[in-house]
Scaffold this motif. Structure first.
Motif, PDB file in Angstrom:
ATOM      1  N   HIS A 221     -99.154  74.849  33.451  1.00  0.00           N
ATOM      2  CA  HIS A 221     -97.961  74.309  34.335  1.00  0.00           C
ATOM      3  C   HIS A 221     -98.225  75.018  35.698  1.00  0.00           C
ATOM      4  CE1 HIS A 221     -96.407  73.903  29.998  1.00  0.00           C
ATOM      5  NE2 HIS A 221     -96.833  72.706  30.320  1.00  0.00           N
TER       6      HIS A 221
ATOM      7  N   ASP B  55     -96.816  78.824  35.447  1.00  0.00           N
ATOM      8  CA  ASP B  55     -97.196  79.969  34.380  1.00  0.00           C
ATOM      9  C   ASP B  55     -97.855  81.187  34.798  1.00  0.00           C
ATOM     10  OD1 ASP B  55     -96.278  77.788  32.646  1.00  0.00           O
ATOM     11  OD2 ASP B  55     -98.149  77.112  31.887  1.00  0.00           O
TER      12      ASP B  55
ATOM     13  N   HIS C 262     -98.964  75.523  26.226  1.00  0.00           N
ATOM     14  CA  HIS C 262     -99.755  76.986  26.639  1.00  0.00           C
ATOM     15  C   HIS C 262    -100.926  77.289  25.545  1.00  0.00           C
ATOM     16  CE1 HIS C 262     -95.747  78.362  28.804  1.00  0.00           C
ATOM     17  NE2 HIS C 262     -96.329  77.195  29.267  1.00  0.00           N
TER      18      HIS C 262
END
Ligand SMILES: [Zn+2]
Length: 216
Positions: free
Chosen positions: A12, A15, A114
């Motif tokens: 993202h 991050d 993630h």
């Protein structure tokens, strides 16, 4: 583009800055080239439009002295583990030929994008080495020197693993990192992620007996 010393992947737009921005600031300050690859535009987030989030990520990367590109995989909150994605990432590794690659940790207790991206990047570093893959013929094979994982949140820190801690205590580095996190203004609306990450780095630093550090 300059061959980056460090190639960093984020699921993202924010991050990398929140997970390991201090390390990026330290690396670029030391004169090493860093490149970000962002694998969504944050379109599933509660706050900020994809356009705003891309603009924020570009601003943050500029503050950190890193270059940045965005790629399309399955979109925010829809990432799946597919060989086609690993090959796409492997092609980026071959094109840029970095020494070190950084990706989100493989812990499942975090945003599913993630750890899935962490696995895709891990697979991609391997595929980038294999000479016979026809999809990767455009660039010669490439073997990176190291793959490290960063934890966007404490939940993503692997239990029982000894972290690699990097000293980011110089004030100049903390200031640059803080400014990069502040660039993600749309993400500051619900909770104070910035203070949280600074405190987390402080605790890691106290554990390591220096004033500020972050694990990767
Ligand atoms: Zn994220």
């Amino acid at each position: 583009m300059t061959t980056p010393s460090l190639l960093v992947f984020g699921a993202h737009p924010d991050d990398i800055e929140f997970g390991c921005g201090g390390i990026i600031a330290r690396e670029t300050k030391a004169g090493r080239a860093v490149h970000f690859v962002i694998c969504s535009r944050g379109e599933a987030g509660t706050h900020g439009t994809p356009k705003q989030r891309v603009a924020e990520a570009k601003k943050a990367a500029a503050i950190l002295g890193a270059t940045i590109e965005f790629i399309e995989l399955d979109g925010d909150a829809h990432l799946e583990i597919r060989s086609a994605h690993a090959l796409k990432i492997a092609a980026i590794i071959r094109r840029l030929r970095p020494g070190i690659v950084l990706a989100p940790t493989l812990e499942h207790n975090q945003h599913p994008d993630h750890w899935r991206l962490g696995q895709l990047v891990r697979d991609a570093t391997r595929l980038a080495r294999y000479g016979g893959l026809r999809e990767l013929k455009k660039f010669p094979s490439h073997k990176i020197t190291h793959l490290f994982f960063y934890a966007v949140t404490p939940d993503a820190e692997p239990a029982g693993a000894q972290p690699v801690l990097i000293d980011i205590s110089p004030l100049e580095i903390v200031k640059t990192w803080t400014a990069a996190m502040e660039a993600h203004a749309s993400q500051m609306k619900t909770s104070n992620y910035l203070e949280f990450q600074l405190a987390r780095a402080k605790v890691a630093g106290m554990r390591a007996l220096c004033s500020s550090a972050i694990s990767q």
